[in-house]
Every structure is written in C-alpha cells, then in structure tokens.
Scaffold this motif. Structure first.
Motif, PDB file in Angstrom:
ATOM      1  N   ILE A 155       2.657  50.371  11.017  1.00 23.54           N
ATOM      2  CA  ILE A 155       4.018  49.837  11.147  1.00 23.54           C
ATOM      3  C   ILE A 155       4.914  50.425  10.057  1.00 23.54           C
ATOM      4  O   ILE A 155       6.055  50.821  10.319  1.00 23.54           O
ATOM      5  CB  ILE A 155       4.009  48.293  11.068  1.00 23.54           C
ATOM      6  N   THR A 156       4.395  50.500   8.840  1.00 21.92           N
ATOM      7  CA  THR A 156       5.180  51.045   7.736  1.00 21.92           C
ATOM      8  C   THR A 156       5.518  52.516   7.976  1.00 21.92           C
ATOM      9  O   THR A 156       6.618  52.965   7.672  1.00 21.92           O
ATOM     10  CB  THR A 156       4.413  50.894   6.404  1.00 21.92           C
ATOM     11  N   SER A 157       4.580  53.269   8.553  1.00 22.97           N
ATOM     12  CA  SER A 157       4.837  54.692   8.791  1.00 22.97           C
ATOM     13  C   SER A 157       5.884  54.914   9.886  1.00 22.97           C
ATOM     14  O   SER A 157       6.550  55.941   9.898  1.00 22.97           O
ATOM     15  CB  SER A 157       3.538  55.413   9.157  1.00 22.97           C
ATOM     16  N   LEU A 158       6.045  53.965  10.797  1.00 17.70           N
ATOM     17  CA  LEU A 158       7.067  54.107  11.842  1.00 17.70           C
ATOM     18  C   LEU A 158       8.474  53.969  11.285  1.00 17.70           C
ATOM     19  O   LEU A 158       9.414  54.517  11.833  1.00 17.70           O
ATOM     20  CB  LEU A 158       6.857  53.059  12.934  1.00 17.70           C
ATOM     21  N   GLY A 159       8.609  53.197  10.206  1.00 16.73           N
ATOM     22  CA  GLY A 159       9.924  53.002   9.616  1.00 16.73           C
ATOM     23  C   GLY A 159      10.653  51.845  10.279  1.00 16.73           C
ATOM     24  O   GLY A 159      10.071  51.052  11.015  1.00 16.73           O
ATOM     25  N   THR A 160      11.947  51.751   9.998  1.00 16.11           N
ATOM     26  CA  THR A 160      12.755  50.675  10.561  1.00 16.11           C
ATOM     27  C   THR A 160      13.990  51.247  11.234  1.00 16.11           C
ATOM     28  O   THR A 160      14.371  52.385  10.990  1.00 16.11           O
ATOM     29  CB  THR A 160      13.193  49.684   9.462  1.00 16.11           C
ATOM     30  N   GLY A 161      14.599  50.446  12.076  1.00 19.23           N
ATOM     31  CA  GLY A 161      15.814  50.857  12.764  1.00 19.23           C
ATOM     32  C   GLY A 161      15.581  51.046  14.244  1.00 19.23           C
ATOM     33  O   GLY A 161      14.456  50.989  14.737  1.00 19.23           O
ATOM     34  N   PRO A 162      16.655  51.281  14.998  1.00 23.01           N
ATOM     35  CA  PRO A 162      16.546  51.419  16.455  1.00 23.01           C
ATOM     36  C   PRO A 162      15.663  52.577  16.914  1.00 23.01           C
ATOM     37  O   PRO A 162      15.165  52.561  18.032  1.00 23.01           O
ATOM     38  CB  PRO A 162      17.993  51.646  16.899  1.00 23.01           C
ATOM     39  N   GLN A 163      15.436  53.569  16.068  1.00 24.30           N
ATOM     40  CA  GLN A 163      14.575  54.689  16.460  1.00 24.30           C
ATOM     41  C   GLN A 163      13.087  54.350  16.301  1.00 24.30           C
ATOM     42  O   GLN A 163      12.234  55.075  16.797  1.00 24.30           O
ATOM     43  CB  GLN A 163      14.924  55.952  15.655  1.00 24.30           C
ATOM     44  N   VAL A 174       8.572  50.088  19.253  1.00 26.36           N
ATOM     45  CA  VAL A 174       7.172  49.681  19.305  1.00 26.36           C
ATOM     46  C   VAL A 174       6.916  48.815  20.529  1.00 26.36           C
ATOM     47  O   VAL A 174       7.823  48.194  21.080  1.00 26.36           O
ATOM     48  CB  VAL A 174       6.739  48.880  18.052  1.00 26.36           C
ATOM     49  N   GLU A 175       5.667  48.831  20.945  1.00 31.55           N
ATOM     50  CA  GLU A 175       5.152  47.902  21.942  1.00 31.55           C
ATOM     51  C   GLU A 175       3.944  47.245  21.295  1.00 31.55           C
ATOM     52  O   GLU A 175       3.019  47.917  20.875  1.00 31.55           O
ATOM     53  CB  GLU A 175       4.731  48.624  23.223  1.00 31.55           C
ATOM     54  N   LEU A 176       3.950  45.924  21.222  1.00 29.31           N
ATOM     55  CA  LEU A 176       2.893  45.181  20.546  1.00 29.31           C
ATOM     56  C   LEU A 176       2.137  44.309  21.530  1.00 29.31           C
ATOM     57  O   LEU A 176       2.715  43.742  22.448  1.00 29.31           O
ATOM     58  CB  LEU A 176       3.478  44.274  19.464  1.00 29.31           C
ATOM     59  N   LYS A 177       0.825  44.193  21.302  1.00 31.85           N
ATOM     60  CA  LYS A 177       0.008  43.186  21.967  1.00 31.85           C
ATOM     61  C   LYS A 177      -0.546  42.315  20.853  1.00 31.85           C
ATOM     62  O   LYS A 177      -1.145  42.808  19.906  1.00 31.85           O
ATOM     63  CB  LYS A 177      -1.138  43.831  22.749  1.00 31.85           C
ATOM     64  N   LEU A 178      -0.334  41.027  20.978  1.00 30.61           N
ATOM     65  CA  LEU A 178      -0.794  40.093  19.970  1.00 30.61           C
ATOM     66  C   LEU A 178      -2.111  39.449  20.410  1.00 30.61           C
ATOM     67  O   LEU A 178      -2.484  39.511  21.584  1.00 30.61           O
ATOM     68  CB  LEU A 178       0.264  39.021  19.719  1.00 30.61           C
ATOM     69  N   HIS A 179      -2.805  38.825  19.470  1.00 31.90           N
ATOM     70  CA  HIS A 179      -4.082  38.190  19.787  1.00 31.90           C
ATOM     71  C   HIS A 179      -3.926  37.030  20.763  1.00 31.90           C
ATOM     72  O   HIS A 179      -4.863  36.706  21.487  1.00 31.90           O
ATOM     73  CB  HIS A 179      -4.777  37.718  18.504  1.00 31.90           C
ATOM     74  N   ASP A 180      -2.759  36.413  20.812  1.00 29.39           N
ATOM     75  CA  ASP A 180      -2.532  35.320  21.764  1.00 29.39           C
ATOM     76  C   ASP A 180      -2.046  35.836  23.123  1.00 29.39           C
ATOM     77  O   ASP A 180      -1.446  35.096  23.894  1.00 29.39           O
ATOM     78  CB  ASP A 180      -1.564  34.291  21.193  1.00 29.39           C
ATOM     79  N   LYS A 181      -2.277  37.123  23.386  1.00 31.82           N
ATOM     80  CA  LYS A 181      -1.960  37.805  24.656  1.00 31.82           C
ATOM     81  C   LYS A 181      -0.470  37.927  24.938  1.00 31.82           C
ATOM     82  O   LYS A 181      -0.062  38.217  26.048  1.00 31.82           O
ATOM     83  CB  LYS A 181      -2.675  37.136  25.825  1.00 31.82           C
ATOM     84  N   GLN A 182       0.346  37.718  23.926  1.00 30.15           N
ATOM     85  CA  GLN A 182       1.792  37.905  24.065  1.00 30.15           C
ATOM     86  C   GLN A 182       2.102  39.384  23.859  1.00 30.15           C
ATOM     87  O   GLN A 182       1.459  40.065  23.065  1.00 30.15           O
ATOM     88  CB  GLN A 182       2.512  37.065  23.015  1.00 30.15           C
ATOM     89  N   LYS A 183       3.095  39.894  24.594  1.00 28.50           N
ATOM     90  CA  LYS A 183       3.520  41.283  24.461  1.00 28.50           C
ATOM     91  C   LYS A 183       4.959  41.314  23.973  1.00 28.50           C
ATOM     92  O   LYS A 183       5.786  40.536  24.440  1.00 28.50           O
ATOM     93  CB  LYS A 183       3.407  42.028  25.785  1.00 28.50           C
ATOM     94  N   LEU A 184       5.242  42.216  23.042  1.00 26.09           N
ATOM     95  CA  LEU A 184       6.592  42.385  22.522  1.00 26.09           C
ATOM     96  C   LEU A 184       6.996  43.844  22.650  1.00 26.09           C
ATOM     97  O   LEU A 184       6.186  44.736  22.411  1.00 26.09           O
ATOM     98  CB  LEU A 184       6.668  41.978  21.047  1.00 26.09           C
ATOM     99  N   LYS A 185       8.240  44.083  23.018  1.00 30.94           N
ATOM    100  CA  LYS A 185       8.819  45.418  23.063  1.00 30.94           C
ATOM    101  C   LYS A 185      10.122  45.372  22.297  1.00 30.94           C
ATOM    102  O   LYS A 185      10.874  44.407  22.405  1.00 30.94           O
ATOM    103  CB  LYS A 185       9.130  45.851  24.493  1.00 30.94           C
ATOM    104  N   GLY A 186      10.385  46.408  21.532  1.00 36.22           N
ATOM    105  CA  GLY A 186      11.633  46.461  20.790  1.00 36.22           C
ATOM    106  C   GLY A 186      11.529  47.439  19.646  1.00 36.22           C
ATOM    107  O   GLY A 186      10.770  48.403  19.710  1.00 36.22           O
ATOM    108  N   TYR A 187      12.303  47.174  18.601  1.00 31.52           N
ATOM    109  CA  TYR A 187      12.248  48.050  17.432  1.00 31.52           C
ATOM    110  C   TYR A 187      12.049  47.220  16.174  1.00 31.52           C
ATOM    111  O   TYR A 187      12.331  46.023  16.141  1.00 31.52           O
ATOM    112  CB  TYR A 187      13.493  48.937  17.326  1.00 31.52           C
ATOM    113  N   ILE A 188      11.539  47.874  15.151  1.00 33.93           N
ATOM    114  CA  ILE A 188      11.258  47.210  13.885  1.00 33.93           C
ATOM    115  C   ILE A 188      12.533  47.187  13.060  1.00 33.93           C
ATOM    116  O   ILE A 188      13.114  48.237  12.781  1.00 33.93           O
ATOM    117  CB  ILE A 188      10.151  47.953  13.122  1.00 33.93           C
ATOM    118  N   SER A 189      12.960  46.001  12.670  1.00 27.50           N
ATOM    119  CA  SER A 189      14.185  45.907  11.876  1.00 27.50           C
ATOM    120  C   SER A 189      13.886  45.826  10.387  1.00 27.50           C
ATOM    121  O   SER A 189      14.666  46.322   9.580  1.00 27.50           O
ATOM    122  CB  SER A 189      15.027  44.712  12.310  1.00 27.50           C
TER     123      SER A 189
END
Length: 129
Positions: free
Chosen positions: A43-51, A54-69
C-alpha cells in the motif's frame, strides 16, 4: 553381500542427512504478521492520490474499489467510487490489487517499445535478395 548392502544403505542414509534442510514452522500469528507487513509495504509503495487505484478484498469478504487518500502506520483510507471514505486497518486486508506503475517501470516499458520498433523497422528495411 550383506556387508555391501549395509554399506550402501548407510551411505544413502548419510547422504539424506547431509542434504536435509531445517524447516522453521511458523505459527498462524507469525504468518498473519508477515501478511500484514507485506500489505503495508504494498500500500505504501502505491502512494496516495487519485492515481493510486486499488481493489481490496477484506477478511470479512467485503470488497472495496477506489484510491488511497492517506496512509499511516496502522491503517489507510480508501476513497470509494461513490466518494465515501473508508478507513481500513492493514490486518483486515486479505488481497490487494493496485495499478499504479512506478516511474522506473514506465520508463522501462517505453524503452522496450522503442527498441522493438527500431528492430522491426531495421528488419523491414533490409533488402531481400
């Protein structure tokens, strides 16, 4: 005959012992800590901002799409496609897919494309006899 067979078996046994490598068994907590550290570094290597998409899968089977702020030592914040901010702790993450190429990777891809074009043009320019 028996002595010969016994010496061959002893030689094989010594060879097995000589090439054996110890295997460290790690506990489930150690594996989780290693995974958490790997996620944090990714996550740290991806950086922050709209560029930094990420697509995340969490242990509780939730999925998130977006960018790291923003990122911190214990968690990071993802801004979803709907604009909603979600704070995620590193141990909650099961899988991360990011698509932010570093500048060095972009340069390497560009150089490879230019070299490929030069080789192609050179091959087409050679007259056939």
């Amino acid at each position: 005959m028996f002595k010969r067979l016994l010496s061959i078996m002893l030689a094989c046994l010594l060879a097995c012992v000589a090439y054996a490598q110890p295997v460290a068994a790690s506990s489930k907590a150690e594996k989780q800590a290693q995974l958490t550290e790997k996620v944090r570094v990714g996550i740290t290597s991806l950086g922050t901002g709209p560029q930094a998409r990420v697509e995340l899968k969490l242990h509780d089977k939730q999925k998130l799409k977006g960018y790291i702020s923003e990122t911190s030592a214990e968690s990071f914040t993802v801004i979803g496609e709907n604009g909603q901010a979600t704070q995620v702790a590193y141990p909650q993450v099961k899988q991360v897919k990011g698509n932010n190429l570093a500048a060095g990777v972009k340069i390497a891809i560009g150089v490879a494309v230019v070299i490929g074009v030069i080789i192609l043009v050179g091959a087409l320019a050679i007259p056939k006899s």
